[in-house]
Design an enzyme around this catalytic site. Structure first.
Site, PDB file in Angstrom:
ATOM      1  N   ASN A 183      81.521   8.474  -5.923  1.00 10.11           N
ATOM      2  CA  ASN A 183      81.938   9.238  -4.741  1.00 10.11           C
ATOM      3  C   ASN A 183      83.226   8.644  -4.188  1.00 10.11           C
ATOM      4  OD1 ASN A 183      81.679  11.094  -2.531  1.00 10.11           O
ATOM      5  ND2 ASN A 183      80.921   9.420  -1.255  1.00 10.11           N
ATOM      6  N   MET A 235      79.606  17.559   0.340  1.00  9.42           N
ATOM      7  CA  MET A 235      79.138  17.320   1.702  1.00  9.42           C
ATOM      8  C   MET A 235      77.621  17.415   1.821  1.00  9.42           C
ATOM      9  SD  MET A 235      81.773  16.487   3.212  1.00  9.42           S
ATOM     10  CE  MET A 235      83.545  16.575   3.069  1.00  9.42           C
ATOM     11  N   HIS A 241      85.112   8.272  -0.387  1.00 10.51           N
ATOM     12  CA  HIS A 241      84.790   8.392   1.035  1.00 10.51           C
ATOM     13  C   HIS A 241      86.034   8.039   1.861  1.00 10.51           C
ATOM     14  CE1 HIS A 241      82.255   8.286   4.607  1.00 10.51           C
ATOM     15  NE2 HIS A 241      82.915   7.203   4.966  1.00 10.51           N
ATOM     16  N   GLY A 248      89.155  20.930  -2.331  1.00 15.28           N
ATOM     17  CA  GLY A 248      89.323  20.642  -3.759  1.00 15.28           C
ATOM     18  C   GLY A 248      90.568  19.862  -4.101  1.00 15.28           C
TER      19      GLY A 248
HETATM   20  C1  GRF Z   1      87.867  13.855   1.093  1.00 20.97           C
HETATM   21  O1  GRF Z   1      88.594  13.309   2.148  1.00 20.97           O
HETATM   22  C2  GRF Z   1      86.723  12.963   0.702  1.00 20.97           C
HETATM   23  O2  GRF Z   1      86.935  11.627   0.973  1.00 20.97           O
HETATM   24  C3  GRF Z   1      85.615  13.479   1.562  1.00 20.97           C
HETATM   25  O3  GRF Z   1      85.806  14.858   1.607  1.00 20.97           O
HETATM   26  C4  GRF Z   1      87.189  15.146   1.482  1.00 20.97           C
HETATM   27  C5  GRF Z   1      87.319  16.215   0.429  1.00 20.97           C
HETATM   28  O4  GRF Z   1      88.613  16.739   0.346  1.00 20.97           O
HETATM   29  N1  GRF Z   1      84.338  13.059   1.020  1.00 20.97           N
HETATM   30  P1  GRF Z   1      89.017  17.702  -0.855  1.00 20.97           P
HETATM   31  O5  GRF Z   1      88.024  18.841  -0.890  1.00 20.97           O
HETATM   32  O6  GRF Z   1      88.992  16.896  -2.121  1.00 20.97           O
HETATM   33  O7  GRF Z   1      90.399  18.182  -0.527  1.00 20.97           O
END
Ligand code: GRF
Length: 207
Positions: A123, A106, A125, A28
Site C-alpha cells: 500500500n 479506500m 499512504h 488513479g
Molecule cells: C494517494 O494519495 C494515496 O496515498 C492514498 O490515496 C491517494 C490515491 O490517489 N491512499 P490516486 O487515486 O492514486 O490519484
C-alpha cells in the site's frame, strides 16, 4: 507490459516479471505512475487486473484506456466485507495475480484478502507512518502543524497502516498549504517512490 488473455500459466512465465493485481478507488494517478514505470522498464511487472469499488472513478477509465483488464466491484453490491473480498480474490486468481498493489484503495482489508496473498499486499499512504494513520492523514498533518510530512510504502498487515515500511519520502508542509495543495505535493512524491519500492520487494524475493 500488459497481460494478454492468452498468457501462459505463471509456472511457465519468465520468473522476473511479476503479475500485479491493482486495487484502486480514486483518481488513479498512482496507477498511471505504475504503468509508466512498467512501460519504461523500471518495474519488471505486468498489471493483470485492476479492481475498483467506486463507479466512475478515474482509476477505472485510466487503466482501461491503457489496456488493463478492469473490474468494477462495488462494495455495496455485496452482503459482507468477506463476500466482497472473495470476489476480488476470484478476479485476481483468474488473472494469476502474485502481488496485490493498493493504489488509493479506500477500504480496510481483512484476513480474507491478506491470507490469499500472504506478505504480497502493498500500500501507499500519504503520511510518514507511523504518524497520521487512516483516511485523514493529510488533514491531520496540517492540523498538527508539522513542517515535514510525506508518504510511505508498506506491506499491508491486519492493523491499518501499520505493516513493515518499505520506502518513505519527506515532503515539506508549506506555510500557506491547504489539504489539497499539500496532498498534490505528496502525490508527486508517491509517484516517485511506489514503483521503485515494488521493484525492490520483487527483487528481494528472488535473493
Ligand atoms: C494517494 O494519495 C494515496 O496515498 C492514498 O490515496 C491517494 C490515491 O490517489 N491512499 P490516486 O487515486 O492514486 O490519484
Amino acid at each position: 507490459m500488459l497481460c494478454s488473455p492468452h498468457d501462459p500459466a505463471p509456472m511457465t512465465r519468465r520468473a522476473e516479471v511479476a503479475r500485479l493485481g491493482v486495487l484502486a478507488s480514486g483518481r488513479g494517478s498512482n496507477v498511471g505512475a505504475l504503468l509508466d514505470a512498467i512501460d519504461v522498464g523500471d518495474l519488471p511487472a505486468e498489471v493483470c487486473a485492476l479492481v475498483c469499488n467506486v463507479e466512475g472513478a478515474g482509476a477505472l477509465e485510466l487503466a482501461a484506456a491503457r489496456g488493463v483488464s478492469t473490474h468494477l466491484l462495488g462494495h455495496r453490491d455485496f452482503a459482507s466485507r468477506r463476500a466482497h473480498e472473495d470476489a476480488i480474490i476470484e478476479v485476481f486468481r483468474a488473472a494469476h495475480v502474485e502481488w496485490v498493489i493498493m493504489a488509493g484503495w479506500m477500504r480496510v482489508v481483512t484476513a480474507t484478502l491478506l491470507d490469499a496473498f500472504p506478505d504480497h499486499v502493498l500500500n501507499i499512504h500519504p503520511s510518514l507512518l507511523p504518524s497520521f494513520r487512516g483516511m485523514r492523514a493529510v488533514e491531520q498533518a496540517l492540523e498538527a502543524g508539522v513542517r515535514i510530512t510525506g508518504c510511505t510504502v508498506h506491506r499491508v498487515h491486519l492493523e491499518v497502516d501499520a505493516g513493515p515500511i518499505l520506502a518513505q519520502a519527506a515532503v515539506p508542509d508549506l506555510e500557506h498549504d491547504t489539504a489539497s495543495t499539500l496532498h498534490a505535493r505528496i502525490q508527486r512524491a508517491e509517484h516517485h517512490i511506489y514503483a521503485p519500492a515494488i521493484a525492490r520487494a520483487l527483487f528481494e524475493e528472488t535473493l
